[in-house]
Write a protein that holds these residues in place. Structure first.
Motif, PDB file in Angstrom:
ATOM      1  N   LEU A 142      44.443   0.465  20.661  1.00  0.00           N
ATOM      2  CA  LEU A 142      44.878   1.643  19.898  1.00  0.00           C
ATOM      3  C   LEU A 142      44.847   1.369  18.399  1.00  0.00           C
ATOM      4  CD1 LEU A 142      47.888   2.936  22.049  1.00  0.00           C
ATOM      5  CD2 LEU A 142      45.595   3.921  21.818  1.00  0.00           C
ATOM      6  N   ALA A 143      45.357   0.200  17.991  1.00  0.00           N
ATOM      7  CA  ALA A 143      45.413  -0.108  16.558  1.00  0.00           C
ATOM      8  C   ALA A 143      44.012  -0.212  15.979  1.00  0.00           C
ATOM      9  CB  ALA A 143      46.190  -1.405  16.340  1.00  0.00           C
ATOM     10  N   THR A 144      43.088  -0.820  16.739  1.00  0.00           N
ATOM     11  CA  THR A 144      41.719  -0.938  16.263  1.00  0.00           C
ATOM     12  C   THR A 144      41.103   0.448  16.086  1.00  0.00           C
ATOM     13  OG1 THR A 144      41.537  -3.016  17.448  1.00  0.00           O
ATOM     14  CG2 THR A 144      39.486  -1.990  16.747  1.00  0.00           C
ATOM     15  N   ALA A 145      41.307   1.319  17.106  1.00  0.00           N
ATOM     16  CA  ALA A 145      40.742   2.668  17.021  1.00  0.00           C
ATOM     17  C   ALA A 145      41.315   3.397  15.818  1.00  0.00           C
ATOM     18  CB  ALA A 145      41.041   3.428  18.314  1.00  0.00           C
ATOM     19  N   ALA A 146      42.633   3.263  15.587  1.00  0.00           N
ATOM     20  CA  ALA A 146      43.263   3.951  14.457  1.00  0.00           C
ATOM     21  C   ALA A 146      42.705   3.439  13.135  1.00  0.00           C
ATOM     22  CB  ALA A 146      44.777   3.740  14.512  1.00  0.00           C
ATOM     23  N   ALA A 147      42.516   2.108  13.033  1.00  0.00           N
ATOM     24  CA  ALA A 147      42.008   1.542  11.783  1.00  0.00           C
ATOM     25  C   ALA A 147      40.577   1.995  11.520  1.00  0.00           C
ATOM     26  CB  ALA A 147      42.089   0.013  11.832  1.00  0.00           C
ATOM     27  N   VAL A 148      39.742   2.017  12.571  1.00  0.00           N
ATOM     28  CA  VAL A 148      38.350   2.447  12.394  1.00  0.00           C
ATOM     29  C   VAL A 148      38.313   3.914  11.983  1.00  0.00           C
ATOM     30  CG1 VAL A 148      36.186   2.839  13.613  1.00  0.00           C
ATOM     31  CG2 VAL A 148      37.420   0.698  13.943  1.00  0.00           C
ATOM     32  N   ALA A 149      39.153   4.744  12.641  1.00  0.00           N
ATOM     33  CA  ALA A 149      39.179   6.167  12.301  1.00  0.00           C
ATOM     34  C   ALA A 149      39.607   6.357  10.849  1.00  0.00           C
ATOM     35  CB  ALA A 149      40.126   6.900  13.246  1.00  0.00           C
ATOM     36  N   ALA A 150      40.645   5.628  10.418  1.00  0.00           N
ATOM     37  CA  ALA A 150      41.115   5.755   9.036  1.00  0.00           C
ATOM     38  C   ALA A 150      40.031   5.323   8.061  1.00  0.00           C
ATOM     39  CB  ALA A 150      42.380   4.920   8.842  1.00  0.00           C
ATOM     40  N   ALA A 151      39.304   4.251   8.399  1.00  0.00           N
ATOM     41  CA  ALA A 151      38.242   3.763   7.508  1.00  0.00           C
ATOM     42  C   ALA A 151      37.118   4.788   7.412  1.00  0.00           C
ATOM     43  CB  ALA A 151      37.713   2.425   8.021  1.00  0.00           C
ATOM     44  N   ARG A 152      36.785   5.428   8.543  1.00  0.00           N
ATOM     45  CA  ARG A 152      35.699   6.432   8.513  1.00  0.00           C
ATOM     46  C   ARG A 152      36.121   7.650   7.698  1.00  0.00           C
ATOM     47  NH1 ARG A 152      33.680   5.606  14.442  1.00  0.00           N
ATOM     48  NH2 ARG A 152      32.310   3.825  14.060  1.00  0.00           N
ATOM     49  N   ARG A 153      37.423   8.071   7.871  1.00  0.00           N
ATOM     50  CA  ARG A 153      37.922   9.206   7.085  1.00  0.00           C
ATOM     51  C   ARG A 153      37.837   8.891   5.605  1.00  0.00           C
ATOM     52  NH1 ARG A 153      41.983   9.901  10.446  1.00  0.00           N
ATOM     53  NH2 ARG A 153      43.462   8.763   9.151  1.00  0.00           N
ATOM     54  N   ARG A 154      38.196   7.661   5.256  1.00  0.00           N
ATOM     55  CA  ARG A 154      38.165   7.256   3.859  1.00  0.00           C
ATOM     56  C   ARG A 154      36.751   7.272   3.323  1.00  0.00           C
ATOM     57  NH1 ARG A 154      40.783   4.043  -0.052  1.00  0.00           N
ATOM     58  NH2 ARG A 154      39.307   2.660  -1.096  1.00  0.00           N
ATOM     59  N   ALA A 155      35.783   6.863   4.160  1.00  0.00           N
ATOM     60  CA  ALA A 155      34.389   6.830   3.711  1.00  0.00           C
ATOM     61  C   ALA A 155      33.864   8.229   3.429  1.00  0.00           C
ATOM     62  CB  ALA A 155      33.535   6.137   4.772  1.00  0.00           C
ATOM     63  N   ARG A 156      34.387   9.245   4.150  1.00  0.00           N
ATOM     64  CA  ARG A 156      33.903  10.609   3.940  1.00  0.00           C
ATOM     65  C   ARG A 156      34.484  11.232   2.679  1.00  0.00           C
ATOM     66  NH1 ARG A 156      34.265  10.957   9.575  1.00  0.00           N
ATOM     67  NH2 ARG A 156      36.341  11.870   9.504  1.00  0.00           N
ATOM     68  N   ARG A 157      35.627  10.721   2.213  1.00  0.00           N
ATOM     69  CA  ARG A 157      36.241  11.242   0.991  1.00  0.00           C
ATOM     70  C   ARG A 157      35.400  10.851  -0.213  1.00  0.00           C
ATOM     71  NH1 ARG A 157      41.926   9.538   1.966  1.00  0.00           N
ATOM     72  NH2 ARG A 157      41.382   7.912   0.502  1.00  0.00           N
ATOM     73  N   PRO A 158      35.453  11.649  -1.307  1.00  0.00           N
ATOM     74  CA  PRO A 158      34.735  11.221  -2.506  1.00  0.00           C
ATOM     75  C   PRO A 158      35.288   9.896  -3.009  1.00  0.00           C
ATOM     76  CG  PRO A 158      36.115  13.160  -2.930  1.00  0.00           C
ATOM     77  CD  PRO A 158      36.080  12.960  -1.453  1.00  0.00           C
ATOM     78  N   SER A 159      34.386   9.050  -3.512  1.00  0.00           N
ATOM     79  CA  SER A 159      34.778   7.698  -3.880  1.00  0.00           C
ATOM     80  C   SER A 159      35.769   7.692  -5.029  1.00  0.00           C
ATOM     81  CB  SER A 159      33.542   6.902  -4.274  1.00  0.00           C
ATOM     82  OG  SER A 159      33.938   5.683  -4.827  1.00  0.00           O
TER      83      SER A 159
END
Lengths: 272, 453
Positions: free
Chosen positions: B415-432
């Motif tokens: 669960l923690a890995t999935a949450a971290a990957v999801a958060a990282a992907r969300r961050r990548a979609r945001r403007p830098s």
């Protein structure tokens, strides 16, 4: 981390904030004074509270002095171009050929060590039990069946080897008669059984006996064994029963071993 | 007359990293570098207290009669090692303070090392050209774990018997030559001096030498590569390293950290009875008790031994048991995971460039997921070391606590890995938000000689 991304580099200390020399010297003198008192107290045999407090006072005074030095003597941050610095990573220079060669050397060395170990190592120790060995306590006294009360546990050794870890055996007086797969011809009165004290999981002493369900319990990793049924594991990480010591009565009524332990005592190990 | 060796060493250090280094050496600033420096400070405290303690310690299991000011143990027969510990605590001037300080510093040492490792992994500081630096860092951590195990053994208290047997059972569990290895190292039966002597030589000679060697290598590499840095608005840290000079900035800061942390450790030694011998008692043959725990950095090992189910799988001549899985395979995978992750990232992302800027922990989904997963698994296994204590506190049968941890050990890392990957992907979609203005001018170097008094 976001705040540091917009951080300005700190410059050198302001010119007006020259070394606060009197403060620095004052605090250094205070630290030295505490250190002298600490030394006297140390050799005077003061307790840990006094010594610790004096030591902390010395270190704190020195910290304040050093803080004056840090805030007034800064040269400030400096930028240095990275180019020209030694920056090739040795790990990146490791090629496939190096890896193969290194792996081959490791395999050869490993095999040599394996063969050397198997040739030279002494055999793993077993217990010192044998048919007819008398059961004695840590003090060397022989044990009679009536010495073990109901629900009681007595740790015993073979005579002449009291206190040796591998041969430690516990005598148990169960509430209900033992059942198969216990080796029943080695049980006295149907309720007096003996098992190796070393856990078959990781070798700790199975030091606790729970009278409620007549279970032996290892405090290290919570392996649980059914003392009525051949000390077979009922819960926890152990997969092999505790070795049983078949008991018999000598002519004088004391307990002796009817045979060696049913298996080698201690952890089962990695060999089938 | 030729200069003395000491003077020429000082001279060469000054030329390489000191006042006359050209280009000047830069030393990192901010909070996180202090954490790694704290490990060095703790190592200094450990060295000083350890040298003094070593003078009074006796690495022997031979029974001796203790006579001294400890009312509890006066006149009792004790193993020589434990008796020497009681003598240090009760009869040697300042001995108890030295013991408490040594143990307190060991906690600081390991906390600082683990925190430094997590930060290195999370920010990508391990990337080229710092792959070898990371490898030496893993070596330092393994040496520190060796310090923790051997250090727990030396007093030869009640826990030592179990610690020895558990280490022996882990050796035994190795296929092919495990039993032979165990027989050579442990010399068969307790109480035997052999392993205590091995632990003693390891703790005071071999491990310190290994640690100092690796530390020097680590620091030389850090210096040569120039420290990686957090991105900032005024300077492109990929092309310019920013930091403070060795003298006076870095030296005075390190000295301040040393005195301040020493003060903290001393205060803790007054308030906390770190490892007082009377609380535990000496080694007794074939005895063990509840709440037996190794030093906390090894909790993940004992936690695994407690919650991995009973296994007995025979393949040919190899027997696979709980001890092999929990004592060898899982720790091996965790250590290999943190040691080899940099190579995995290079291979998976095809990124062979050099990096000098530190990332946000969520910048790379692969890294965020791996670091979170490995950390969570290590944490759950460490907490599982306390199933007996939890069972006592909660009033729940220990079997049910174990079963709960068996579920958690699989579910939580996933669960923690999935949450971290999801958060990282969300961050990548945001403007830098971390773009670097590379056109900004580089501030001119402040000349340290102008500032000297």
């Amino acid at each position: 981390m976001t705040s540091s991304q917009t951080r300005e580099p700190s410059g050198p200390s302001p010119q007006g904030d020259r070394l606060r020399r009197p403060w620095l010297i004052g605090w250094l003198l205070a630290a030295a004074a505490f250190a002298v008192v600490l030394t006297i107290a140390w050799f005077g045999g003061a307790g840990v509270e006094v010594l610790g407090t004096l030591g902390a006072a010395t270190a704190l005074a020195a910290s304040v002095a050093l803080h004056h030095l840090v805030v007034t003597q800064d040269a400030g941050e400096q930028p240095v171009p990275r180019e020209g610095t030694d920056a090739t990573d040795p790990i990146e220079r490791v090629g496939r050929r190096h890896l193969l060669a290194g792996g081959a050397v490791a395999v050869v060395l490993g095999l040599a060590a394996l063969v050397g170990l198997r040739r030279t190592a002494p055999p793993p120790p077993t217990g010192r039990w044998a048919r007819g060995a008398a059961l004695v306590t840590i003090g060397g006294d022989r044990v009679r069946p009536e010495d073990v009360p109901l629900g009681g546990v007595v740790t015993v050794w073979p005579e002449g080897a009291a206190g040796t870890e591998r041969s430690a055996v516990m005598l148990l007086r169960l509430r209900d008669a033992a059942e198969a797969p216990t080796r029943l011809d080695g049980v006295i009165d149907g309720t007096l059984v003996a098992y190796s004290r070393l856990c078959t999981h990781a070798g700790c002493a199975v030091a606790l006996y729970r009278d409620v369900d007549q279970a032996l319990f290892c405090p290290c990793h919570q392996a649980t064994f059914d003392a009525r049924r051949g000390a077979h594991p009922t819960a926890g990480p152990a997969s092999v029963p505790l070795p049983q010591l078949p008991l018999a009565l000598a002519d004088d009524g004391t307990l002796v071993a009817a045979d060696d332990l049913t298996a080698r005592p201690g952890p089962v190990g990695g060999r089938a | 007359m030729p200069p003395s060796p000491l003077a020429s060493l000082a001279e060469s250090l000054d030329r390489r990293i000191g006042r006359r280094a050209s280009p000047p050496s830069v030393w990192p600033t901010g909070f996180w570098p202090l954490v790694s420096h704290a490990a060095v400070v703790a190592f200094l405290v450990l060295t000083v207290t350890g040298l003094l303690l070593a003078l009074a310690y006796r690495p022997s299991t031979a029974p001796v009669v203790y006579q001294g000011s400890s009312e509890l143990f006066d006149g009792r027969t004790l193993p020589a090692a434990f008796a020497s510990i009681v003598t240090i605590s009760e009869d040697m001037p300042g001995g108890l303070l030295l013991r408490r300080l040594h143990v307190a510093a060991s906690h600081l040492f390991l906390i600082a090392l683990v925190a430094h490792l997590l930060r290195t992994l999370a920010t990508g500081a391990f990337r080229s050209p710092r792959l070898l630096t990371h490898a030496t860092g893993i070596g330092l951590l393994l040496v520190a774990l060796g310090f923790a195990y051997t250090g727990e053994l030396l007093p030869f208290g009640l826990v030592a018997g179990s610690s020895l047997r558990i280490a022996e059972s882990v050796m035994y569990a190795l296929p092919f030559a495990g039993e032979e290895l165990g027989a050579v190292l442990f010399a068969g039966e307790l109480p035997s001096d052999r392993f205590l002597l091995i632990a003693w030589v390891g703790h005071v000679i071999l491990l310190p030498l290994a640690f100092i060697g690796l530390l020097v290598g680590h620091l030389v590499l850090v210096h040569r590569r120039r420290p990686a840095a957090v991105r900032r608005s005024d300077v492109d840290v990929e092309v310019v390293a920013v930091g403070r000079p060795l003298w006076p900035d870095a030296v005075t800061r390190f000295a301040l950290l040393t005195t301040a942390l020493t003060a903290l450790l001393l205060i803790s030694a007054v308030l906390v009875p770190w490892s007082d011998a009377e609380l535990e008692g000496p080694f007794l043959t074939a005895e063990a008790t509840n709440s037996v725990h190794p030093p906390w950095p090894l909790f993940f090992l004992t936690g695994g031994l407690r919650i991995v189910p009973a296994i007995d799988l025979i393949i040919g001549t190899v027997r696979i048991t709980n001890v092999l899985i929990a004592g060898v395979v899982i720790p091996g995978l965790l250590v290999a995971g943190v040691a080899l992750y940099p190579l995995l990232e290079r291979w998976r992302l095809g990124d062979h460039r050099q990096h000098h800027a530190l990332d946000h922990p969520l910048d790379v989904p692969l890294r965020a997921g791996t670091v979170t997963g490995v950390t969570t698994l290590a944490l759950v296994l460490s907490l599982a070391a306390g199933v007996d204590v939890l069972s006592f506190w909660l009033g729940v049968a220990v079997e049910r606590v174990v079963a709960t941890f068996q579920v958690l050990a699989i579910a939580l890392p996933v669960l923690a890995t999935a949450a971290a990957v999801a958060a990282a992907r969300r961050r990548a979609r945001r403007p830098s938000t971390t773009s670097v203005d590379t056109t900004a001018t580089v501030p001119t170097a402040a000349d340290p000689t102008e500032e000297a008094p």
